[in-house]
Design a protein around this motif. Sequence first.
Motif, PDB file in Angstrom:
ATOM      1  N   GLU A 115       0.824  -1.298   0.176  1.00 28.89           N
ATOM      2  CA  GLU A 115      -0.057  -0.096  -0.035  1.00 28.89           C
ATOM      3  C   GLU A 115       0.858   1.352  -0.001  1.00 28.89           C
ATOM      4  OE1 GLU A 115      -4.059   1.471   2.417  1.00 28.89           O
ATOM      5  OE2 GLU A 115      -1.999   0.890   3.642  1.00 28.89           O
TER       6      GLU A 115
ATOM      7  N   LEU B 115      -0.816  -6.132  -3.223  1.00 28.67           N
ATOM      8  CA  LEU B 115      -1.703  -5.581  -2.056  1.00 28.67           C
ATOM      9  C   LEU B 115      -3.166  -6.407  -2.006  1.00 28.67           C
ATOM     10  CD1 LEU B 115      -2.640  -3.361  -0.082  1.00 28.67           C
ATOM     11  CD2 LEU B 115      -2.899  -1.905  -1.935  1.00 28.67           C
TER      12      LEU B 115
ATOM     13  N   SER C 110      -4.497   5.144   5.893  1.00 23.56           N
ATOM     14  CA  SER C 110      -4.272   3.795   5.348  1.00 23.56           C
ATOM     15  C   SER C 110      -5.763   3.395   4.884  1.00 23.56           C
ATOM     16  CB  SER C 110      -3.921   2.836   6.464  1.00 23.56           C
ATOM     17  OG  SER C 110      -3.834   1.526   5.716  1.00 23.56           O
TER      18      SER C 110
END
Length: 328
Positions: free
Chosen positions: A209, A228, A271
């Motif tokens: 990420e 990812l 995130s």
Amino acid sequence: MFLCFSILNGCQQQPEPQPAPEFPNNKTVQKEAVDLSLLCKKLEKNMLEIDDQRTTFALEQINQDLKVCLPLLKADEQKKLLRLSNQMYRNFLHVERTAQQQMAFEQFAFDMAQHPTIQQNHYEQLTARDQYLLKHKGQAYVELFDAGEGQLRYRRSPEYLAKIFAPYMEESEQVFIEKLAEQNAQPALLQQSLAIEPQEIATRAIFWEDYLKQYPDSPYKKDAQQLLYQYSQLLFIGSAHSPVSNDFSDRLSIQASSLEEIERLAQLKNSRLADQARLFLKLLDQNTAASTQRSEAQMLNFIGVRNPDPHYKKDCFSDAICVNQSST
């Protein structure tokens, strides 16, 4: 006394003359440049000539030549040699076997993994090439690799590209190759079971990420997106033989180590993975009393874990780059 002093003063050793500095001979410098140029021009031809009859010594010689030539080449020439190195190792590790020889190879390799110091009777049934490769595994970055589902095969060590090519590449490419080599030194899956802990899965997912944020124009962007996605799946869903949950009905239905890591991840900020972790926990908590059963697909859809390219067919878990599955 004055006379003795004068004599002593006059007899002091004079400094020795220093040798004149040596300058390289122009002809020598030119000859070395010509030799290097010739070596690098022949490198592509030599790589193409590697096949399943050559020795690990031949591979090691080419790898030494690559270390000499790669710093002298432009980026597009380096990438061409990287592609050639993939083909070179595929050719080198190719083995033609009959069905009986294939069974003998798999049995011998399995027995060797269980009892490495014992010689098995399957050895005599192996092809001459298998006997050679098994004897020389560990040399020239050649490994025996458990590809899962009972499939054992040879592979080029992930360290190869990290050590031979990565130091001379652009930063985004160097970082990608070195990290994937590090990750794939310890496979994430073994026989469709998780071979690493949820904490390591989360660490790998977070790295990819962050990589996509730091290098949005990386030539390995699609590969990083797929990594990812796949690590996110392993984190929230697990694998066929290591599921995170059977029904995702509540927090108690989640494997303890996975739940602990997802809860920790949910505390992070900035995130997308953390957002997904919070949604995951929210859904578990919404219908605790009803104990609603959910499928893996429903859970992934709710938290927003989606395949960025459903047609993606590369293997990202064997080498330091993602390679076409038909080429592995």
